[in-house]
Design a protein around this motif. Structure first.
Motif, PDB file in Angstrom:
ATOM      1  N   GLY A  45      -2.855  -2.787   8.265  1.00 43.00           N
ATOM      2  CA  GLY A  45      -1.544  -3.434   8.256  1.00 43.00           C
ATOM      3  C   GLY A  45      -0.662  -3.036   7.087  1.00 43.00           C
ATOM      4  O   GLY A  45       0.244  -3.774   6.727  1.00 43.00           O
ATOM      5  N   THR A  46      -0.901  -1.857   6.503  1.00 43.39           N
ATOM      6  CA  THR A  46      -0.109  -1.451   5.346  1.00 43.39           C
ATOM      7  C   THR A  46       1.232  -0.828   5.733  1.00 43.39           C
ATOM      8  O   THR A  46       2.131  -0.765   4.911  1.00 43.39           O
ATOM      9  CB  THR A  46      -0.895  -0.476   4.444  1.00 43.39           C
ATOM     10  OG1 THR A  46      -1.381   0.602   5.245  1.00 43.39           O
ATOM     11  CG2 THR A  46      -2.057  -1.186   3.769  1.00 43.39           C
ATOM     12  N   ARG A  47       1.334  -0.347   6.966  1.00 42.10           N
ATOM     13  CA  ARG A  47       2.608   0.162   7.500  1.00 42.10           C
ATOM     14  C   ARG A  47       2.659  -0.138   8.982  1.00 42.10           C
ATOM     15  O   ARG A  47       1.631  -0.203   9.638  1.00 42.10           O
ATOM     16  CB  ARG A  47       2.739   1.678   7.309  1.00 42.10           C
ATOM     17  CG  ARG A  47       2.966   2.058   5.863  1.00 42.10           C
ATOM     18  CD  ARG A  47       3.248   3.517   5.730  1.00 42.10           C
ATOM     19  NE  ARG A  47       4.598   3.805   6.232  1.00 42.10           N
ATOM     20  CZ  ARG A  47       5.243   4.915   5.959  1.00 42.10           C
ATOM     21  NH1 ARG A  47       4.682   5.840   5.222  1.00 42.10           N
ATOM     22  NH2 ARG A  47       6.447   5.129   6.426  1.00 42.10           N
ATOM     23  N   ARG A  48       3.887  -0.259   9.509  1.00 37.99           N
ATOM     24  CA  ARG A  48       4.028  -0.557  10.940  1.00 37.99           C
ATOM     25  C   ARG A  48       3.706   0.655  11.808  1.00 37.99           C
ATOM     26  O   ARG A  48       3.066   0.509  12.846  1.00 37.99           O
ATOM     27  CB  ARG A  48       5.448  -1.047  11.249  1.00 37.99           C
ATOM     28  CG  ARG A  48       5.779  -2.389  10.645  1.00 37.99           C
ATOM     29  CD  ARG A  48       5.097  -3.560  11.306  1.00 37.99           C
ATOM     30  NE  ARG A  48       5.417  -3.659  12.735  1.00 37.99           N
ATOM     31  CZ  ARG A  48       4.718  -4.366  13.591  1.00 37.99           C
ATOM     32  NH1 ARG A  48       3.676  -5.036  13.197  1.00 37.99           N
ATOM     33  NH2 ARG A  48       5.067  -4.407  14.848  1.00 37.99           N
ATOM     34  N   ALA A  49       4.171   1.838  11.421  1.00 38.08           N
ATOM     35  CA  ALA A  49       3.893   3.087  12.146  1.00 38.08           C
ATOM     36  C   ALA A  49       4.062   2.889  13.656  1.00 38.08           C
ATOM     37  O   ALA A  49       3.152   3.133  14.443  1.00 38.08           O
ATOM     38  CB  ALA A  49       2.495   3.598  11.805  1.00 38.08           C
ATOM     39  N   GLU A  50       5.240   2.432  14.049  1.00 37.02           N
ATOM     40  CA  GLU A  50       5.493   2.027  15.440  1.00 37.02           C
ATOM     41  C   GLU A  50       5.170   3.099  16.478  1.00 37.02           C
ATOM     42  O   GLU A  50       4.611   2.789  17.524  1.00 37.02           O
ATOM     43  CB  GLU A  50       6.953   1.588  15.609  1.00 37.02           C
ATOM     44  CG  GLU A  50       7.279   0.256  14.968  1.00 37.02           C
ATOM     45  CD  GLU A  50       6.570  -0.927  15.614  1.00 37.02           C
ATOM     46  OE1 GLU A  50       6.219  -0.856  16.802  1.00 37.02           O
ATOM     47  OE2 GLU A  50       6.353  -1.920  14.910  1.00 37.02           O
ATOM     48  N   VAL A  51       5.539   4.350  16.204  1.00 34.72           N
ATOM     49  CA  VAL A  51       5.292   5.413  17.193  1.00 34.72           C
ATOM     50  C   VAL A  51       3.787   5.543  17.438  1.00 34.72           C
ATOM     51  O   VAL A  51       3.339   5.586  18.593  1.00 34.72           O
ATOM     52  CB  VAL A  51       5.888   6.754  16.706  1.00 34.72           C
ATOM     53  CG1 VAL A  51       5.459   7.900  17.604  1.00 34.72           C
ATOM     54  CG2 VAL A  51       7.404   6.656  16.654  1.00 34.72           C
ATOM     55  N   TYR A  52       3.005   5.604  16.372  1.00 34.78           N
ATOM     56  CA  TYR A  52       1.558   5.740  16.529  1.00 34.78           C
ATOM     57  C   TYR A  52       0.942   4.460  17.078  1.00 34.78           C
ATOM     58  O   TYR A  52      -0.015   4.503  17.837  1.00 34.78           O
ATOM     59  CB  TYR A  52       0.904   6.136  15.204  1.00 34.78           C
ATOM     60  CG  TYR A  52       1.258   7.546  14.798  1.00 34.78           C
ATOM     61  CD1 TYR A  52       0.793   8.635  15.530  1.00 34.78           C
ATOM     62  CD2 TYR A  52       2.074   7.791  13.707  1.00 34.78           C
ATOM     63  CE1 TYR A  52       1.124   9.932  15.177  1.00 34.78           C
ATOM     64  CE2 TYR A  52       2.415   9.087  13.345  1.00 34.78           C
ATOM     65  CZ  TYR A  52       1.934  10.149  14.093  1.00 34.78           C
ATOM     66  OH  TYR A  52       2.264  11.428  13.740  1.00 34.78           O
ATOM     67  N   ARG A  53       1.509   3.327  16.712  1.00 36.66           N
ATOM     68  CA  ARG A  53       0.999   2.049  17.213  1.00 36.66           C
ATOM     69  C   ARG A  53       1.078   2.009  18.740  1.00 36.66           C
ATOM     70  O   ARG A  53       0.107   1.672  19.414  1.00 36.66           O
ATOM     71  CB  ARG A  53       1.783   0.893  16.600  1.00 36.66           C
ATOM     72  CG  ARG A  53       1.241  -0.473  16.959  1.00 36.66           C
ATOM     73  CD  ARG A  53       2.102  -1.582  16.332  1.00 36.66           C
ATOM     74  NE  ARG A  53       1.464  -2.854  16.499  1.00 36.66           N
ATOM     75  CZ  ARG A  53       0.726  -3.465  15.586  1.00 36.66           C
ATOM     76  NH1 ARG A  53       0.539  -2.923  14.406  1.00 36.66           N
ATOM     77  NH2 ARG A  53       0.164  -4.615  15.839  1.00 36.66           N
TER      78      ARG A  53
END
Length: 65
Positions: A45-53
C-alpha cells in the motif's frame, strides 16, 4: 523477513492468488511485464499504481477495489 511494512488486504489477496497458482511474485512479474517494485507497492500500500493495480486485478481475477 526483514520487511517492516504491513501488508494490506489487497496485498494478502494477491499473495493468496499467487499461492493458489503455485507462483512466486518474481515469476508473476516476469510473465506479465510488471516491475517487481510496483507489485511490492501494491502489496504494502505504499503507492496506488492504478494501471498495474487494474492489470493485476484482471490477471488474478480479484474484485475491483
Amino acid at each position: 523477513m526483514n520487511s517492516k511494512r504491513p501488508i494490506t488486504p489487497f496485498g494478502w489477496a494477491i499473495k493468496q492468488r499467487l499461492a493458489e497458482r503455485q507462483m512466486d511474485q518474481k515469476l508473476f512479474c516476469q510473465l506479465h511485464g510488471i516491475p517487481p517494485y510496483r507489485l511490492s507497492n501494491l502489496i504494502h500500500g505504499t503507492r496506488r499504481a492504478e494501471v498495474y493495480r487494474r492489470q493485476i486485478e484482471k490477471l488474478l481475477d480479484l474484485p475491483p477495489s
